[in-house]
Every structure is written in C-alpha cells, then in structure tokens.
Design a protein around this motif. Structure first.
Motif, PDB file in Angstrom:
ATOM      1  N   ILE B  12       5.279  -9.337  -0.631  1.00  0.00           N
ATOM      2  CA  ILE B  12       5.409 -10.416  -1.617  1.00  0.00           C
ATOM      3  C   ILE B  12       6.499 -11.385  -1.184  1.00  0.00           C
ATOM      4  O   ILE B  12       6.330 -12.608  -1.224  1.00  0.00           O
ATOM      5  CB  ILE B  12       5.708  -9.822  -3.011  1.00  0.00           C
ATOM      6  CG1 ILE B  12       4.455  -9.147  -3.555  1.00  0.00           C
ATOM      7  CG2 ILE B  12       6.174 -10.896  -3.971  1.00  0.00           C
ATOM      8  CD1 ILE B  12       4.646  -8.456  -4.864  1.00  0.00           C
ATOM      9  N   ASP B  13       7.604 -10.841  -0.719  1.00  0.00           N
ATOM     10  CA  ASP B  13       8.709 -11.693  -0.275  1.00  0.00           C
ATOM     11  C   ASP B  13       8.251 -12.650   0.803  1.00  0.00           C
ATOM     12  O   ASP B  13       8.621 -13.821   0.825  1.00  0.00           O
ATOM     13  CB  ASP B  13       9.863 -10.828   0.261  1.00  0.00           C
ATOM     14  CG  ASP B  13      10.577 -10.111  -0.884  1.00  0.00           C
ATOM     15  OD1 ASP B  13      10.313 -10.509  -2.040  1.00  0.00           O
ATOM     16  OD2 ASP B  13      11.330  -9.171  -0.607  1.00  0.00           O
ATOM     17  N   ARG B  14       7.446 -12.122   1.704  1.00  0.00           N
ATOM     18  CA  ARG B  14       6.984 -12.961   2.800  1.00  0.00           C
ATOM     19  C   ARG B  14       6.173 -14.141   2.262  1.00  0.00           C
ATOM     20  O   ARG B  14       6.301 -15.267   2.727  1.00  0.00           O
ATOM     21  CB  ARG B  14       6.129 -12.118   3.731  1.00  0.00           C
ATOM     22  CG  ARG B  14       6.018 -12.748   5.080  1.00  0.00           C
ATOM     23  CD  ARG B  14       5.865 -11.677   6.107  1.00  0.00           C
ATOM     24  NE  ARG B  14       5.151 -12.235   7.241  1.00  0.00           N
ATOM     25  CZ  ARG B  14       4.683 -11.515   8.231  1.00  0.00           C
ATOM     26  NH1 ARG B  14       4.842 -10.224   8.233  1.00  0.00           N
ATOM     27  NH2 ARG B  14       4.066 -12.097   9.215  1.00  0.00           N
ATOM     28  N   PHE B  15       5.354 -13.862   1.278  1.00  0.00           N
ATOM     29  CA  PHE B  15       4.542 -14.945   0.706  1.00  0.00           C
ATOM     30  C   PHE B  15       5.412 -15.933  -0.046  1.00  0.00           C
ATOM     31  O   PHE B  15       5.265 -17.138   0.094  1.00  0.00           O
ATOM     32  CB  PHE B  15       3.466 -14.365  -0.219  1.00  0.00           C
ATOM     33  CG  PHE B  15       2.235 -13.944   0.529  1.00  0.00           C
ATOM     34  CD1 PHE B  15       1.217 -14.856   0.746  1.00  0.00           C
ATOM     35  CD2 PHE B  15       2.104 -12.671   1.046  1.00  0.00           C
ATOM     36  CE1 PHE B  15       0.080 -14.487   1.446  1.00  0.00           C
ATOM     37  CE2 PHE B  15       0.980 -12.295   1.747  1.00  0.00           C
ATOM     38  CZ  PHE B  15      -0.042 -13.200   1.948  1.00  0.00           C
ATOM     39  N   THR B  16       6.337 -15.407  -0.869  1.00  0.00           N
ATOM     40  CA  THR B  16       7.161 -16.337  -1.647  1.00  0.00           C
ATOM     41  C   THR B  16       8.067 -17.139  -0.727  1.00  0.00           C
ATOM     42  O   THR B  16       8.342 -18.301  -0.981  1.00  0.00           O
ATOM     43  CB  THR B  16       8.005 -15.582  -2.694  1.00  0.00           C
ATOM     44  OG1 THR B  16       8.544 -14.420  -2.075  1.00  0.00           O
ATOM     45  CG2 THR B  16       7.167 -15.158  -3.876  1.00  0.00           C
ATOM     46  N   ARG B  17       8.526 -16.510   0.357  1.00  0.00           N
ATOM     47  CA  ARG B  17       9.378 -17.230   1.297  1.00  0.00           C
ATOM     48  C   ARG B  17       8.608 -18.380   1.924  1.00  0.00           C
ATOM     49  O   ARG B  17       9.093 -19.481   2.047  1.00  0.00           O
ATOM     50  CB  ARG B  17       9.869 -16.264   2.366  1.00  0.00           C
ATOM     51  CG  ARG B  17      11.262 -16.580   2.850  1.00  0.00           C
ATOM     52  CD  ARG B  17      11.859 -15.456   3.678  1.00  0.00           C
ATOM     53  NE  ARG B  17      10.929 -14.835   4.606  1.00  0.00           N
ATOM     54  CZ  ARG B  17      10.694 -13.529   4.632  1.00  0.00           C
ATOM     55  NH1 ARG B  17      11.297 -12.716   3.794  1.00  0.00           N
ATOM     56  NH2 ARG B  17       9.848 -13.020   5.511  1.00  0.00           N
ATOM     57  N   THR B  18       7.381 -18.110   2.316  1.00  0.00           N
ATOM     58  CA  THR B  18       6.622 -19.130   3.024  1.00  0.00           C
ATOM     59  C   THR B  18       6.117 -20.206   2.077  1.00  0.00           C
ATOM     60  O   THR B  18       6.184 -21.393   2.389  1.00  0.00           O
ATOM     61  CB  THR B  18       5.408 -18.487   3.731  1.00  0.00           C
ATOM     62  OG1 THR B  18       5.848 -17.301   4.359  1.00  0.00           O
ATOM     63  CG2 THR B  18       4.805 -19.432   4.743  1.00  0.00           C
ATOM     64  N   PRO B  26       4.105 -12.739  -9.072  1.00  0.00           N
ATOM     65  CA  PRO B  26       3.727 -11.604  -8.234  1.00  0.00           C
ATOM     66  C   PRO B  26       4.050 -10.297  -8.961  1.00  0.00           C
ATOM     67  O   PRO B  26       5.085 -10.200  -9.620  1.00  0.00           O
ATOM     68  CB  PRO B  26       4.594 -11.765  -6.997  1.00  0.00           C
ATOM     69  CG  PRO B  26       5.789 -12.504  -7.469  1.00  0.00           C
ATOM     70  CD  PRO B  26       5.381 -13.347  -8.639  1.00  0.00           C
ATOM     71  N   ARG B  27       3.151  -9.341  -8.887  1.00  0.00           N
ATOM     72  CA  ARG B  27       3.477  -8.049  -9.498  1.00  0.00           C
ATOM     73  C   ARG B  27       2.843  -6.929  -8.672  1.00  0.00           C
ATOM     74  O   ARG B  27       1.800  -7.123  -8.032  1.00  0.00           O
ATOM     75  CB  ARG B  27       3.050  -7.983 -10.954  1.00  0.00           C
ATOM     76  CG  ARG B  27       1.601  -8.175 -11.205  1.00  0.00           C
ATOM     77  CD  ARG B  27       1.349  -8.586 -12.659  1.00  0.00           C
ATOM     78  NE  ARG B  27       0.045  -9.194 -12.769  1.00  0.00           N
ATOM     79  CZ  ARG B  27      -1.070  -8.508 -13.019  1.00  0.00           C
ATOM     80  NH1 ARG B  27      -1.026  -7.212 -13.211  1.00  0.00           N
ATOM     81  NH2 ARG B  27      -2.246  -9.112 -13.084  1.00  0.00           N
ATOM     82  N   ILE B  28       3.518  -5.824  -8.689  1.00  0.00           N
ATOM     83  CA  ILE B  28       3.038  -4.663  -7.957  1.00  0.00           C
ATOM     84  C   ILE B  28       2.604  -3.633  -8.984  1.00  0.00           C
ATOM     85  O   ILE B  28       3.387  -3.257  -9.863  1.00  0.00           O
ATOM     86  CB  ILE B  28       4.137  -4.076  -7.060  1.00  0.00           C
ATOM     87  CG1 ILE B  28       4.655  -5.142  -6.096  1.00  0.00           C
ATOM     88  CG2 ILE B  28       3.605  -2.879  -6.281  1.00  0.00           C
ATOM     89  CD1 ILE B  28       5.922  -4.755  -5.413  1.00  0.00           C
ATOM     90  N   GLN B  29       1.374  -3.232  -8.905  1.00  0.00           N
ATOM     91  CA  GLN B  29       0.850  -2.266  -9.858  1.00  0.00           C
ATOM     92  C   GLN B  29       0.645  -0.967  -9.088  1.00  0.00           C
ATOM     93  O   GLN B  29      -0.153  -0.924  -8.155  1.00  0.00           O
ATOM     94  CB  GLN B  29      -0.470  -2.813 -10.402  1.00  0.00           C
ATOM     95  CG  GLN B  29      -1.073  -2.015 -11.503  1.00  0.00           C
ATOM     96  CD  GLN B  29      -2.445  -2.566 -11.866  1.00  0.00           C
ATOM     97  OE1 GLN B  29      -3.164  -3.106 -11.033  1.00  0.00           O
ATOM     98  NE2 GLN B  29      -2.811  -2.425 -13.125  1.00  0.00           N
ATOM     99  N   ILE B  30       1.401   0.035  -9.449  1.00  0.00           N
ATOM    100  CA  ILE B  30       1.272   1.305  -8.739  1.00  0.00           C
ATOM    101  C   ILE B  30       0.729   2.344  -9.699  1.00  0.00           C
ATOM    102  O   ILE B  30       1.146   2.414 -10.853  1.00  0.00           O
ATOM    103  CB  ILE B  30       2.621   1.749  -8.148  1.00  0.00           C
ATOM    104  CG1 ILE B  30       2.985   0.794  -7.010  1.00  0.00           C
ATOM    105  CG2 ILE B  30       2.559   3.188  -7.653  1.00  0.00           C
ATOM    106  CD1 ILE B  30       4.229   1.115  -6.292  1.00  0.00           C
ATOM    107  N   ARG B  31      -0.214   3.088  -9.243  1.00  0.00           N
ATOM    108  CA  ARG B  31      -0.856   4.076 -10.105  1.00  0.00           C
ATOM    109  C   ARG B  31      -0.937   5.386  -9.355  1.00  0.00           C
ATOM    110  O   ARG B  31      -1.229   5.408  -8.163  1.00  0.00           O
ATOM    111  CB  ARG B  31      -2.253   3.594 -10.448  1.00  0.00           C
ATOM    112  CG  ARG B  31      -2.655   4.024 -11.809  1.00  0.00           C
ATOM    113  CD  ARG B  31      -4.024   3.560 -12.154  1.00  0.00           C
ATOM    114  NE  ARG B  31      -4.670   4.606 -12.915  1.00  0.00           N
ATOM    115  CZ  ARG B  31      -4.387   4.895 -14.167  1.00  0.00           C
ATOM    116  NH1 ARG B  31      -3.469   4.211 -14.813  1.00  0.00           N
ATOM    117  NH2 ARG B  31      -5.012   5.863 -14.796  1.00  0.00           N
TER     118      ARG B  31
END
Lengths: 133, 219, 412, 336
Positions: B12-18, B26-31
């Motif tokens: 996600i950081d890479r995308f937001t940085r670019t 952005p959210r991370i859904q972990i199950r």
C-alpha cells in the motif's frame, strides 16, 4: 501400441453389468396397466434404489401444528410457498419447490419435513399431488 | 519481476508513495479460518480512473497479477468498478488479493481498456459494457457477451437506476398459472384427525432424523 | 495426410453449437476451416442466461445460498461456499472450525466426482465410450457418498452462511473411508487406462497447446492453468476454510514424470492426479476434524437480521474443480445484497479456447473444447425473460402438432 | 444358354438369401451392441433392438433438407443397400455355392464393396450440410486408405491359388474349395496370418466403426455423412450396414476359414446345407465380435490423418509383407 483397455473389456464380458435394471425388463405396452398388475401382485418389478437417510424428497406439512409465522416464506428461495390469509396457513407448490429444506430448518414448530418420496413427475404443474397444504 | 515479497502495508505504501492522493481509503482485510487460523490477506484501494492503468502496470512490476474479474456496484450517485486481482500466487499461503475500486460518476461512465496490459480482461470488459453501460474505450472486441442480440439498447441489467431492468421486463414465473380459486383447507387446532390430504397421515417422523439411526437401518 | 485429404482452398465455415453432440454445454462456435484445419475460431457464450445475479439481488443471503447451489449442477458446493465466505466476511461471522472441515470434505468429494465426470466426457469426445462408461461408473461411488452425507446427489444444500447444515458423524466414517479406499485402488488402473493408451495419447499429446505465457496473460485458472505450468491453486496460495491447515501443494503435470507441455494430455494428468490428492485431503480432514458446533448461528432469523445490519463489500473465493471461483458481494443494510457478482471458474478459462483451437484439426475440436472442462451454466448468468419476437409454443400447441403429424404419416 | 428354370430358381434363391442376409445382418448388429454393452459393464439392449429401431425408422417420413439434391440424396441409401445385397449373393454360405458365382469373382466383390461407401459419399455431398460434406470427404479419404491393404490380401490369395495351379484363381468358389492354409508352407502360414490380422483391421474401417468412424464422428460431425438422413432413408442405411457387416464377416470366412462341418459329421443333402449355413453364421458372428466389437469398444477414435497413416504405412506394409511371405513361400515350394 499399448491398448490397456482391450484387457479390461475382455475381462468385463464375464462380469455382471453395473447398471441398475429398469423396473420392468421390457417396456410394457401400457405403463399404468403394468403398475396395476404390480399392485395386484400379478407382476414383479425391480425395486428402485433406496434413498439415502438424509434424502430430501416431497415436502410434508402438518397444517394443524402450524402457527402461521411466515418464516418459511421468508427463506424459500423459489417462492414456492404461498400464505393463506383466511386460516393463517401456507400452501406449498411442489413443482416450484427446489428441495433445499430451508423451510424445515427455520420452522419454529417443526411442522415441515421432507419425505423420501421422489417420483413426482407429472404433466400438470398444479395437479392435486403437486400441492401440499 | 521483483524477488522480494512485500508485506501488505509495504504494498500500500508503494502505491500511496507513487500516486499520492489518487489512491484513497486503503485497507487491509485479514481473515483467519480453519483450526490453525492461518491468515489470508485482502488489500482494498480506491483509485481514480486516470491511474488505473499505471496502477495495474505497477502491480505487474511487483508480481504478475491474476485478474479474476471486474465487478461493479451501483451505489446510486456513482458506479464503483472493482478490479479484482491476486498476486503472489504460487507462494504457499502467500497470495494477496488486491482490489482496486474505481469510482465513476453516472454522467461519465468511461473506462480505458486494460486488455493491452492484461489480455485476459477482454471478456469481463465486454460484460461490463453490456451489464453496466460503461463505455470501455479502445476495446478490441466490443460485441455483447452474454446478452442476446435482441436485448433492448440502453437497458443495463445490473444498474439500479432507471437504466436497470424495468418491471415490465420481469415475469415472475412462480406466479404464472397458480390457481386462484382453490378452496382453503380446514384447520383443526392441535388435533390429530384424518384429513382429505393423504400426506397428513404420514407426518410422524420428526424433521432431520439422526443420520446414524437411519444409516443403521439402511445398511 | 498430403495426398489423401481433400484440400479445399476456399475457407468454409463450420458452426458448432449451441446444440451439438460434442458440446454438453450451450455455446456457439464458428470455425473458419481450411480442409480439416481450423483457421479461425470464434465463440459466443450466453445462450442460456438465467439472470441469477439479478435474482439474487432481490433475495436475502439465506435464499441466495440455495440459489448458488443451482448455478451449476456439478459444482454443487463451489458457489455456495464462495458466496457464504463473502457474506461471512461482511457480517464478520466466525465459522466454527468443524464446519470448515466439513466444507473441505464435501468440496473435495465434489472435486473427485467433477474430475471423473470430466474424464468420462473427455473419453467420450475422443470417441472412447468404454472409458466414458468406466469413468462414470467409478464416479458413482463418490456421488453415493455425497448423497449419503448431504441427502442428495446434486444441489447438496449443505453450506449455510456461518457454517454447514449437516454434520458428519463418526458412524458415517466407515462408508466414506470405504469409498476413498476404493479410489486409491482404482487410481492406478485409471492412470494406466488414460495415460498409457496409445489411441488416447496420439490424440491428446501436442493437441490444444496453451503456453505458460498465454495461460498467465489470459488469467487462466485451475487445472487448465496448472497444466500449462502456472502454479496457481487457491487452496494452497490463500488459506481459507480448513485448507490452511493442510499440507498440500499444487499439482503440475510434471508430477507424472513428463514435462509441462500445456496440451490436452497434461490436463488429463493434472485432473487424475488431483483425484488422488483429494482422497488424501478427505482422509486427513476426517481424522483431524475438531469437535464443536457446525453453525455460527443455528437460529436462522438471527442470522438474517445480522445480515440485514451489515454494511460492506467482500470477495469470497474457492478453488472449484475447474479453478478459482469468486463471488463479490456488497451489502448496504438491506435484506438483499446490493451487488452480487459471480465469477465462475470457466469464465476465466473460456478465453484460452482461441489460442488452443486455432491451427488444430476439426477432429480435435471437441476434446480441446472439453479439455478446459467448460461449465457454461456457471458462466452464463444474467438474463431477462422477454416474450417478444420469440415464437412461444405451449405444451398444448406441441401436443396438437405432433398428433397432427402422426395422423398425417399414418394416413388416417 | 440359361434356361428359364435356372433363372427363376436363381431369382427365388437370391430373394430368399437377401431376406436371410438382412435378418442375419440386423441380428449381427444386435449381437454387436449387446456384447459391446457387456464389455462396458452395461446390460445393453435386447438382441431384437435393431429390428425395433428399423420398424420405427421405416414408419417415419423422410425429411429432405432444403439445399439437398433430392434425387441423389434419396438414391444413395437404395444404392448402398442394393450393392451390399449383391455382394452377399457372390458369397458362399457354408457349403452352398454363391448364387451369382458364375458371373463374377473376387475382384468384382472388391469393387462392389466400395459401392456402399461411395453411395454414402454421394449422399453426404448431396445433403448440403457442412457436417455431411466434411464427413463425405473423410469417407473418401478413408476408403482410399484401406483399399491398399485390402488389395494386397486379394492379390496374395489369388497368387496362392494361381501358383498352386488352380483354375479361376479369383473365383470365390475355387477359394472356398481350396482352403488357403493347405496350400502354403510354414512361411506362407505366417504371411497368411499377417494378412488375416490386416483383414481384421480393415473390417471395422470398411464398416465405419470406431476407431475408423471419422466420417460419422458423432462428437465432432454429429453423424457426418448421415447427419441429414432420417426416417426410411436412414432405415435403409441401417439395413445396408447390417448386410455389410455380414458380408465382411462372410468374406473373411470364405477366404480364411472356409471349412465346413458337414464332411466331419458325415451329412449330405439339405441337412448338410443347413448345418453348414448355421456353422457359417456362427463363424461370422465370432469373427465380427473379435474384429469389430472388441476393436470398437477398446479404442478411441482416430483422427483422419491417423487413419491414413495407419492404413497406408502400417497396414500397407503389413499387407505387402504378408503378400511377399506368401509369394516367397510358393517360390520356395517351387524350388524344393
């Protein structure tokens, strides 16, 4: 040239076929007549394969125990259940039922069950045998 | 392709940085499921239409993605298109789902084709055109996919506004031909007595018989 | 074939489908042929739209679960599992571990029967009906076990949002084990019959090639992708249900000793070996199944109201016998989901037909088409019923016409 | 000159034999289906199923496609049936000599055998359906393909009779009268055995059965040459198929297994004829099961290219090899 099947089929000729036999050995001229004869004990049929213990066949409804809560109508995916406002009971159209037995699960009174009956084919969608009420 | 495996946050950081502000929410859904509760990862990002293709190219640089499908959601004022990817497949328990949500305003339902970078997207892009009325620019094959030739123009089955399926096109089959004048069967409250319906008599065994009990009799 | 085969220079068109003995599924192909060789292939799916997604968007999740059962007759649990997983994520339901194991057991039984069904169909497409009968006879064993566990052969109705509806009790284990042992014994024979038969291998080797690059680019899934060397198996890559607890690895055709060519033969290898893998998985699951409840909430009205309160979107996936099946669900506080998108496995694989078919012989079209195990009932989903411009014949009309014709023929 | 009596008797006998041929041919189809079903672990249809099918087909009307050529389309099944029956009349049934034996020989039989296939090709092209066209092309190709091994068998047999100094080496009556196995030494035996195997593989091709049923290929061509045929025409093709099965079996019996039971049992007259005819049909059934039913049940369908390669390369070579062994044998026999 390797043909492993040849050995297989030559062995199979001498074994009993795996097919379930038809109820009658040959197609009788009249099925209804034949069934009558079977009923009267004059003819025999190959019995049908037994249904498994959890089989879901034609629905059975105990009208008197029903409290008209409508929950079955709410979960029926096929809209097969109709509410009768006069008596607060339901009517089930078996031709539209998809045999999921979800109504059985939700019924608080347990008045809906699935029977092992599966020979339901008919030409008339609304025949007497196709409506459970 | 990059050999190092990014963590979801790094991705996600890479995308937001670019892409900066063009990537939002952005959210991370972990199950975790099963007895051992091994986690699986879904990464959701909302991106603007302009960076759709660069974002996918960037995903491709990280790891060759698998495009499952493009989905859509008509939320009323806008149409949200979800580009559902998965990356890092082939890694045991290491796959991430990456879902790009692209919001489109109802007045401007245009998306660029991604078939030049993901040839497998053609099918689902064709479907989006007919189902949501989205125009995919430069699509190599713009024919209908599932809908028949004689389906009316301007009706998009999965839209929820006036371009969706009108009631006139819907036929409730279960209602067709149902008898209306059927007599109401009599009801006896909590009494057992023979009824005109033969089924009634057979109601003895209660629902869901225990399988073990019946299994024994069956064998 | 140089001297014998007539070579018609002008290409001619052979239509196949929507109804054709080679296709057990409704899809229409148009082949531009030169002699016996396919020059150009095109196809049109969507011959049987049913509008299931649209129907689903007017029903509550408990109803949809049963609708999903009926998306496909063979994948009886695939769609309901994927859908249930999506809803569980939105509503934040924790599925009991026992239910996860039961889900895996039934999903693997389904894989066995689906792969054997496919093997039979493939044999039939090759004109090898004996093998078709054999494969389907063997398949019956798994169908019987599925029937024994769930009650019915297809449309199992086993999965519920939040768990499963029926338990697998210890008394049922012997029957299941007997079936699994039977498969273990049979597998060597099946492998021998399919893979060592010269008539099959000359038809299947180097037929319907799909390269690794193409498979990756076209986002192929399941055995189709794995036969081309794309290591992709949702069960392994993405731990869900009880699959995360299992020690399994994706099956590639190289597991049978050969290389990875991406031809029809490799797809047979992958599927047959996956049957063996499924047998192992079921055994493990039966052994390691934890105790506990099988449903998150057995009172359905409570489940329904929990679903009604939920907001959000989620993706549920499952590795179906044909590959990844994906359901996207969005819910916005209504009974019915705001959006439901079904991506069946074949949806991702249909694309691969074009590169596979072009340049092949007409005789190989059926087996190539069948080799991805297409399931168009899963793929065709959206339709709206309209009576216009169609000749509708009622049962009475048809009956009248046939009586008339019989009279005419008999001359009375 | 022929007397009226002889002609009348010939016509009557031919008529009777045609009917027997059709009945036995259909029974053969029934046996084939039944045995094949048993091999596939099925119960299978009753033996009279082909008769039931035929009765139904004959009661149905012919449907002629719009872009078909009706005359050719309708003539094809008749020609196919007629030519198969004519071949039957050239075959010795047991100890009964062929009815038309005096008017033709093995070469003629070979030509006549090709006629039903040609009729199917013509009918296929006349159907005006792309499936039938592809099927007809394939039928032609496979016909050309299996003629070579078939021809080498005929030549070998004729050579054998010729080199043994028997008159009319091509006449079926002389072939039957002199069992070929008795004319050769050990090397020739091997050669004849190779030819027998070749014949066993040509039979299913001649009958368009799996693995050589590419012209009809149900899964890709939906019936190929026969796709547009229905009703009575299809019924005629079914009869022709039955008679052809009998003919191929009969030919194999005549060439390779001509022995009769009556000399062994010391019978004569009509009893001998009857016993030999029954024995003949038993041999035909056995041969057909071995070379048609087993092969069609145990193999997958070939591509048309495989059919060509198989017959031109493998069985072509096998046929020529068998032929050369037979020749070698008789040459060696001449030396010693």
């Amino acid at each position: 040239m390797a043909l492993p099947m040849i050995r297989e089929i030559l062995a199979q000729v001498f074994k009993i076929p795996a097919t379930n036999p038809f109820p009658a050995r040959f197609l009788p001229p009249s099925v209804t007549e034949f069934l009558k004869k079977v009923g009267a004990g004059e003819a025999t049929i190959n019995p049908p394969v037994a249904t498994p213990p959890r089989f879901r066949g034609k629905i059975v409804y105990d009208r008197d125990g029903c409290i008209g809560c409508n929950l079955c109508i709410r979960v029926c995916p096929a809209h097969a259940i109709e509410f009768i406002p006069e008596t607060k009971r339901v009517r089930i159209y078996v031709t539209q039922c998809i045999f999921c037995s979800q109504c059985n699960d939700i019924c608080p009174k347990g008045v809906l069950t699935m029977s092992p009956e599966f020979l339901l084919g008919t030409e008339d969608r609304f025949a007497e045998s196709q409506i459970v009420e | 392709m990059n050999e190092t495996i990014l963590t979801p946050q790094e991705l996600i950081d890479r995308f937001t940085r670019t892409f900066g502000d063009l990537v939002s929410d952005p959210r991370i859904q972990i199950r975790a499921e099963g007895a051992k509760k091994n986690p699986n990862t879904n990464i959701w990002m909302t991106i603007t239409r302009d960076i759709l293709k660069p974002a996918i190219s960037m995903l491709k640089e990280i790891s060759y993605p698998h495009l499952s499908v493009i989905s859509g959601w008509d939320v009323g004022e806008e149409l949200r298109m979800q580009y559902i990817f998965s990356i890092y497949f082939g890694e045991r328990h290491g796959e991430y789902m990456v879902i790009f949500t692209v919001p489109l305003t109802k007045g401007d339902l245009v998306l660029p084709t991604i078939t030049d970078i993901m040839p497998g997207a053609l099918f689902t892009e064709r479907e989006k055109q007919e189902m949501f009325g989205v125009t995919i620019t430069d699509i190599p094959d713009g024919r209908r996919l599932f809908l028949p030739e004689d389906f009316p123009e301007g009706v998009y089955p999965l839209r929820k506004d006036e371009t969706g399926i009108p009631d006139t096109m819907v036929k409730h089959l279960w209602e067709v031909g149902r008898p209306t004048n059927r007599p109401v069967p009599p009801v006896t409250e909590k009494e057992e007595e023979p009824k005109d319906d033969p089924e009634e008599k057979t109601v003895k065994n209660k629902e869901n018989p225990s399988p073990e009990a019946e299994a024994k009799t069956d064998e | 074939m140089s001297d014998g085969t007539p070579t018609k220079k002008a290409p001619y068109v052979v239509p196949i489908g929507p109804i054709h003995p080679a296709l057990k599924e409704p899809v229409q192909f148009l082949f531009e042929m030169e002699g016996e060789v396919v020059k150009k292939a095109d196809f049109a799916p969507g011959q049987t739209h049913r509008g299931i997604e649209w129907m689903g968007m007017h029903r509550n999740p408990v109803q949809i679960v049963h609708l999903t059962d009926r998306i496909c007759g063979i994948c009886g649990v695939t769609h309901s599992l994927a859908f249930a997983r999506a809803v569980e994520q939105i509503v934040d339901i924790e599925v009991p571990a026992r239910a996860d194991y039961i889900r895996v057991i039934i999903a693997e039984l389904e894989r066995i029967q689906s792969h054997l069904l496919w093997a039979g169909v493939a044999a039939h497409e090759l004109g090898f009906d004996t093998l078709f009968y054999l494969a389907w006879r063997v398949r019956e064993e798994s169908m019987d076990v599925i029937e024994y566990i769930t009650g019915n052969r297809i449309n199992y109705g086993l999965v519920q949002v939040g768990g499963v509806r029926r338990d697998i009790v210890p008394d049922q284990h012997p029957t299941i084990k007997k079936c699994l042992d039977g498969y273990r014994d049979l597998l060597g024979k099946m492998l021998n019959l399919f893979l060592n038969d010269t008539t099959i291998s000359i038809r299947c080797k180097d037929t319907g090639l799909l390269t690794f690059e193409k498979a990756l680019e076209l986002s192929c899934v399941g055995p189709t992708a794995r036969a081309s060397g794309v290591v992709k198996d949702v069960r392994v890559d993405y731990p869900y249900s009880a699959y995360g607890d299992l020690d399994i690895s994706p099956i590639l055709p190289s597991a049978y000793g050969g290389g990875i060519n991406g031809d029809v033969y490799d797809r047979i290898v992958v599927r047959l070996l996956e049957v063996a893998q499924s047998v192992e998985i079921i055994e493990t699951c039966l052994k390691e199944m934890p105790d506990g409840p099988i449903l998150w909430e057995s009172k359905l009205p409570k489940l329904l109201s929990a679903c009604k309160k939920a907001h959000g979107e989620a993706v549920g996936r499952h590795e179906a016998p044909r590959g990844e099946c994906l359901h996207y669900v969005a819910m916005d506080g209504h009974e019915a989901p705001a959006m439901w998108k079904v991506k069946a496995s074949s949806y991702s694989n249909l694309h691969s037909w074009i590169p596979m078919l072009e340049g092949e012989q007409l005789a190989d079209v059926p087996i190539i088409v069948a080799s991805i195990d297409p399931c168009l009932s899963c793929t065709d989903r959206v339709a709206v019923l309209r009576g216009v411009k169609r000749d509708l014949m009622t049962k009475e009309d048809l009956h009248r016409l046939s009586v008339e014709k019989t009279r005419r023929i008999q001359g009375c | 000159m022929l007397s009226m009596d002889v002609i009348l008797v010939t016509i009557l006998a031919a008529g009777a034999l045609s009917i027997i041929g059709i009945v036995v041919g259909l029974i053969l189809l029934g046996i084939d289906r039944r045995i094949s079903a048993r091999m596939q672990a099925r119960i299978g249809p009753p033996l009279r199923q082909p008769f039931i099918d035929l009765k139904k087909l004959l009661s149905k009307e012919n449907i002629i496609p719009e872009n078909a050529i009706p005359s050719l389309f309708n003539a094809a099944p008749i020609v196919a049936l007629a030519s198969s029956i004519v071949v039957l009349l050239y075959l010795p049934i047991g100890s009964m000599m062929p009815i038309l034996g005096g008017y033709g020989d093995l070469i003629l039989v070979m030509y006549l055998l090709a006629v039903p296939a040609l009729a199917m090709v013509a009918g296929g092209f006349a159907s005006g359906s792309p499936y039938a066209t592809v099927g007809a092309q394939r039928e032609m190709v496979s016909m050309i393909a299996y003629e070579l091994p078939l021809a080498s068998i005929v030549i070998a047999v004729a050579w054998l009779l010729y080199s043994s100094g028997i008159a009319d080496p091509f006449a079926l009556s002389s072939i039957v009268a002199n069992p070929i196995w008795s004319l050769v030494g050990p090397i020739g035996m091997v050669g004849l055995f190779v030819l027998l195997l070749t014949f066993a593989w040509v039979s299913p091709a001649e009958l368009s059965k799996i693995p050589f049923d590419t012209p009809e290929a149900e899964t890709e061509l939906a019936g190929g040459v026969l796709v547009e045929y229905s009703g009575k025409n299809l019924g005629l093709f079914t009869i022709a198929q039955g008679v052809k099965t009998l003919v191929m079996g009969g030919l194999a019996v005549a060439i390779f297994f001509p022995w009769n039971l009556s000399p062994l049992l010391g019978l004569a007259g009509y009893a001998a004829l009857a016993v030999d005819a029954v024995f003949f049909f038993a041999k035909v059934i056995l041969l057909m099961i071995l070379s048609v039913t087993v092969i069609r049940t145990g193999l997958a369908r070939f591509r048309i290219t495989h059919v060509v390669t198989l017959f031109w390369v493998w069985f072509g070579v096998a046929g020529l090899f068998g032929l050369s062994l037979v020749i070698l044998d008789s040459v060696l026999a001449g030396w010693f």
